[in-house]
Design a protein around this motif. Structure first.
Motif, mmCIF file in Angstrom:
data_model
loop_
_atom_site.group_PDB
_atom_site.id
_atom_site.type_symbol
_atom_site.label_atom_id
_atom_site.label_comp_id
_atom_site.label_asym_id
_atom_site.label_seq_id
_atom_site.Cartn_x
_atom_site.Cartn_y
_atom_site.Cartn_z
ATOM 1 N N THR A 159 0.833 -1.210 0.000
ATOM 2 C CA THR A 159 0.000 0.000 0.000
ATOM 3 C C THR A 159 0.864 1.254 0.000
ATOM 4 O OG1 THR A 159 -0.159 0.170 2.413
ATOM 5 C CG2 THR A 159 -1.777 -1.239 1.288
ATOM 6 N N MET A 160 2.172 1.069 0.132
ATOM 7 C CA MET A 160 3.093 2.206 0.168
ATOM 8 C C MET A 160 3.879 2.271 -1.125
ATOM 9 S SD MET A 160 4.522 1.920 4.093
ATOM 10 C CE MET A 160 5.094 3.618 4.129
ATOM 11 N N ASP A 161 3.889 3.421 -1.784
ATOM 12 C CA ASP A 161 4.701 3.611 -2.983
ATOM 13 C C ASP A 161 5.875 4.558 -2.719
ATOM 14 O OD1 ASP A 161 3.447 6.040 -2.808
ATOM 15 O OD2 ASP A 161 2.273 5.832 -4.634
ATOM 16 N N LYS A 162 6.019 4.967 -1.471
ATOM 17 C CA LYS A 162 7.167 5.758 -1.017
ATOM 18 C C LYS A 162 7.484 5.301 0.405
ATOM 19 C CE LYS A 162 6.266 9.866 -3.800
ATOM 20 N NZ LYS A 162 5.265 9.182 -4.647
ATOM 21 N N ASN A 163 8.742 5.360 0.771
ATOM 22 C CA ASN A 163 9.180 4.945 2.108
ATOM 23 C C ASN A 163 8.963 3.455 2.369
ATOM 24 O OD1 ASN A 163 9.864 7.639 2.990
ATOM 25 N ND2 ASN A 163 7.695 8.030 3.302
ATOM 26 N N GLU A 164 8.715 2.687 1.300
ATOM 27 C CA GLU A 164 8.401 1.270 1.491
ATOM 28 C C GLU A 164 9.570 0.486 2.073
ATOM 29 O OE1 GLU A 164 10.503 1.657 -2.231
ATOM 30 O OE2 GLU A 164 8.753 2.743 -1.461
ATOM 31 N N ASP A 165 10.791 0.799 1.615
ATOM 32 C CA ASP A 165 11.964 0.089 2.129
ATOM 33 C C ASP A 165 12.279 0.515 3.565
ATOM 34 O OD1 ASP A 165 12.495 2.563 0.779
ATOM 35 O OD2 ASP A 165 14.629 2.212 1.033
ATOM 36 N N TYR A 166 12.032 1.796 3.866
ATOM 37 C CA TYR A 166 12.266 2.319 5.214
ATOM 38 C C TYR A 166 11.340 1.644 6.225
ATOM 39 C CZ TYR A 166 12.415 5.929 8.930
ATOM 40 O OH TYR A 166 12.533 6.597 10.118
ATOM 41 N N GLU A 167 10.064 1.533 5.881
ATOM 42 C CA GLU A 167 9.092 0.903 6.781
ATOM 43 C C GLU A 167 9.450 -0.561 7.024
ATOM 44 O OE1 GLU A 167 5.480 -1.231 8.055
ATOM 45 O OE2 GLU A 167 6.548 -1.474 6.145
ATOM 46 N N PHE A 168 9.888 -1.239 5.960
ATOM 47 C CA PHE A 168 10.304 -2.643 6.071
ATOM 48 C C PHE A 168 11.538 -2.769 6.970
ATOM 49 C CE2 PHE A 168 13.250 -5.905 4.391
ATOM 50 C CZ PHE A 168 12.508 -7.040 4.672
ATOM 51 N N LEU A 169 12.508 -1.877 6.787
ATOM 52 C CA LEU A 169 13.740 -1.917 7.574
ATOM 53 C C LEU A 169 13.483 -1.678 9.056
ATOM 54 C CD1 LEU A 169 16.759 -0.214 5.794
ATOM 55 C CD2 LEU A 169 16.407 -2.601 6.352
ATOM 56 N N LEU A 170 12.565 -0.771 9.374
ATOM 57 C CA LEU A 170 12.245 -0.522 10.779
ATOM 58 C C LEU A 170 11.679 -1.779 11.434
ATOM 59 C CD1 LEU A 170 10.690 3.072 10.732
ATOM 60 C CD2 LEU A 170 12.882 2.385 11.710
ATOM 61 N N ARG A 171 10.807 -2.480 10.727
ATOM 62 C CA ARG A 171 10.266 -3.735 11.265
ATOM 63 C C ARG A 171 11.377 -4.765 11.456
ATOM 64 N NH1 ARG A 171 7.148 -6.072 7.568
ATOM 65 N NH2 ARG A 171 6.937 -4.419 6.020
ATOM 66 N N LEU A 172 12.289 -4.807 10.485
ATOM 67 C CA LEU A 172 13.401 -5.745 10.570
ATOM 68 C C LEU A 172 14.331 -5.395 11.737
ATOM 69 C CD1 LEU A 172 14.958 -8.121 9.211
ATOM 70 C CD2 LEU A 172 16.150 -6.398 7.837
ATOM 71 N N ALA A 173 14.650 -4.107 11.884
ATOM 72 C CA ALA A 173 15.568 -3.662 12.936
ATOM 73 C C ALA A 173 14.955 -3.801 14.322
ATOM 74 C CB ALA A 173 15.971 -2.212 12.680
ATOM 75 N N PHE A 174 13.650 -3.660 14.414
ATOM 76 C CA PHE A 174 12.966 -3.807 15.698
ATOM 77 C C PHE A 174 13.099 -5.229 16.225
ATOM 78 C CE2 PHE A 174 9.045 -4.174 18.356
ATOM 79 C CZ PHE A 174 9.334 -3.149 19.248
ATOM 80 N N LYS A 175 13.191 -6.170 15.297
ATOM 81 C CA LYS A 175 13.295 -7.588 15.650
ATOM 82 C C LYS A 175 14.743 -8.063 15.695
ATOM 83 C CE LYS A 175 11.013 -11.970 14.571
ATOM 84 N NZ LYS A 175 10.045 -12.655 13.665
#
Length: 358
Positions: free
Chosen positions: A185-201
């Motif tokens: 649903t994101m066409d901008k910041n998509e990689d950033y949002e994914f990375l935050l989820r990855l880094a949180f874990k």
């Protein structure tokens, strides 16, 4: 799908009409020290009738070098970069996973440095430093800067703003579980949002070496879906980015908790101050920058910076007067916020006054 040991799957996003970037991208990958590479090229077509013939020709030409190269495609009239990444992730057969846009550059030892460090650690993913390279409309290099450089990883700083570009990191898929997919649903910041989820874990490993370049061009073609440069198109592009930031902030709160709003509010206040400073500087930013560069104070600062760059094996920066006032204003903000300038600025003020009497 069973993953292959030591193989790195590199997902490359592109579109018809960007063949010159894709060809150069694959050429750059041939120079990698790390040779176990699986390029996965994902093409977004804007309509079903768009031809893939030119891209297929490029893939065929490089197949002699990359025997396991893959070519995937999908169709969307809207920006579907997230879908491209997910398709690539689904097709990846490597132990390691990386992303690369068709116009960005990776240095020869980028993947080998990161993978070597991952193999010696328990970390699930790692990232390296990235250089921001700016080119003018003629393709000439204007500047090389290091705005993404941090001394260490901090999740708190990461959630304030992204400093890990999409081609700077590598994920060891043998060490991660249920990391999820890119939010389509994101066409901008998509990689950033994914990375935050990855880094949180999974806490990332920081590899303190410059491994790649993030390319920005003044004609706006540094993204696979670029707006034009007319006032209306620029306004629409700005509005889309505002909407994207609102969506991203909502995702942050949903994923990590209410406290993210406090950080967002502080960041928004800081950005508002910067916008006000930019407005004040804009009209005379190039003239002010020239005055700084020809001052004795700046020459003194430059001397110590050169020594610092040499000791830390960092590339030297040139004193550049950008083509636009907006770019000059950004350079001024960078100078004004530096510790060295804050120390020496009273002396510069005196020097400026004395110069008026010459």
């Amino acid at each position: 799908m069973e993953k292959k040991d030591n193989l790195i799957s590199i997902i490359i996003r592109t579109m018809p009409g960007r063949e010159k970037f894709l060809d150069k991208c694959l050429f750059i990958l041939t120079g990698q020290v790390y040779k176990f590479i699986e390029p996965i090229i994902v093409v977004q077509k804007l309509k079903d009738g768009d031809s893939l013939e030119n891209i297929q020709s490029i893939v065929s030409r490089w197949k002699n070098y990359f025997t396991n190269i893959q070519l995937l495609s999908h169709t969307s009239a809207q920006d579907a970069r997230s879908r491209s990444l997910n398709m690539g992730m689904e097709a990846a057969t490597g132990q390691y996973l990386a992303f690369l846009d068709d116009d960005d550059k990776v240095y020869p030892e980028h993947y080998s440095n990161i993978i070597e460090r991952l193999q010696k650690s328990k970390h699930a993913w790692a990232y390296a430093d990235i250089i921001l390279a700016t080119y003018n409309i003629d393709g000439q290099l204007v500047s090389r800067e290091t705005p993404f450089k941090r001394e260490r990883y901090s999740f708190l700083n990461h959630i304030k703003g992204n400093f890990i570009p999409i081609h700077s990191f590598v994920i060891d898929q043998f060490k991660v579980e249920n990391i999820g997919s890119i939010d389509e649903t994101m066409d901008k910041n998509e990689d950033y949002e994914f990375l935050l989820r990855l880094a949180f874990k999974y806490e990332p490993l920081y590899v303190e070496k410059f491994g790649a370049e993030y390319s920005v061009r003044s004609d706006g073609t540094n993204t696979i879906m670029s707006a034009g440069s007319s006032p209306i198109e620029l306004y629409e592009k700005r509005q889309k980015w505002i909407e994207a930031e609102l969506k991203l902030n909502h995702r942050k709160v949903t994923n990590f908790g209410w406290w993210v709003r406090e950080i967002s509010e502080q960041t928004a206040t800081h950005n508002k101050c910067l916008e006000q400073i930019n407005y004040e500087l804009l009209k005379e930013s190039k003239r002010r920058l020239k005055n700084i560069y020809r001052s004795v104070c700046w020459k003194f600062i430059r001397l110590f910076r050169k020594i610092n760059w040499k000791l830390r094996h960092r590339p030297k920066k040139k004193d550049i007067i950008p083509e636009t006032n907006a770019e000059a204003a950004m350079l001024l903000l960078e100078i004004y916020s530096s510790k060295s300038w804050q120390i020496i600025c009273p002396i510069y003020a005196i020097e400026s006054i004395l110069r008026q009497f010459k």
